[in-house]
Motif scaffolding. Structure first.
Motif, PDB file in Angstrom:
ATOM      1  N   TRP A 164      56.344   0.448  73.457  1.00  0.00           N
ATOM      2  CA  TRP A 164      57.440  -0.388  74.491  1.00  0.00           C
ATOM      3  C   TRP A 164      57.817   0.409  75.600  1.00  0.00           C
ATOM      4  N   GLU A 203      54.587  -6.722  80.909  1.00  0.00           N
ATOM      5  CA  GLU A 203      55.121  -6.341  79.427  1.00  0.00           C
ATOM      6  C   GLU A 203      54.941  -7.629  78.451  1.00  0.00           C
ATOM      7  N   PRO A 213      63.941  -0.294  78.514  1.00  0.00           N
ATOM      8  CA  PRO A 213      64.374  -1.688  79.078  1.00  0.00           C
ATOM      9  C   PRO A 213      65.026  -1.480  80.392  1.00  0.00           C
ATOM     10  N   ALA A 225      60.285  -8.811  82.824  1.00  0.00           N
ATOM     11  CA  ALA A 225      59.211  -8.187  81.865  1.00  0.00           C
ATOM     12  C   ALA A 225      57.732  -8.764  82.147  1.00  0.00           C
TER      13      ALA A 225
END
Length: 142
Positions: free
Chosen positions: A13, A53, A16, A48
């Motif tokens: 990940w 992503e 953010p 994103a």
């Protein structure tokens, strides 16, 4: 934050984005006067997507939820201009028809495979005794 930090590296990940970046990403699609869930839903999806992503966006909200309806309409426009695949589900507590969700998942998976190199490292296949091998009670014939 701590949960994200613990899982982010093993899961691959990214950090953010800051809310300012999300709001900026929503700018071309949502008017400045509009505040709330629509801005965050559209902005996070666009951000994103542009960062590569995600390969698709699933937006889920209550039936007749205006922010969800606005986000749905803008995500359609994002898809037309930028190629982001999206599906919006408006739920009222009744069971959903799995067919649209299945079709969406298949298309997202196909896009993901086309976008990612096929030679990426994959975990070794799990060997078993067939699809129900682990479920067979001992002593009974298969």
């Amino acid at each position: 934050v701590a949960c994200h930090a613990a899982a982010s590296e093993p899961m691959g990940w990214h950090v953010p984005p800051h809310v300012r970046e999300v709001v900026r990403s929503a700018g071309p699609w949502v008017r400045d006067a509009l505040e709330g869930e629509t801005v965050l839903t559209v902005g996070a999806a666009v951000d994103a997507w542009r960062r590569r992503e995600v390969d698709g966006v699933l937006s889920v909200g209550p039936l007749e939820c205006m922010p969800n309806k606005l986000a749905e309409s803008q995500l359609v426009h994002v898809g037309e201009r930028e190629g982001l695949l999206s599906l919006t589900l408006s739920l009222n507590g009744d069971p959903i028809d799995p067919e649209p969700l299945d079709g969406f998942a298949i298309e997202v998976h196909a896009r993901h495979r086309a976008r990612r190199p096929a030679d990426r490292e994959r975990p070794p296949p799990v060997e078993d005794d067939g699809p129900l091998g682990a479920l067979e009670p001992e002593g009974l014939p298969s």
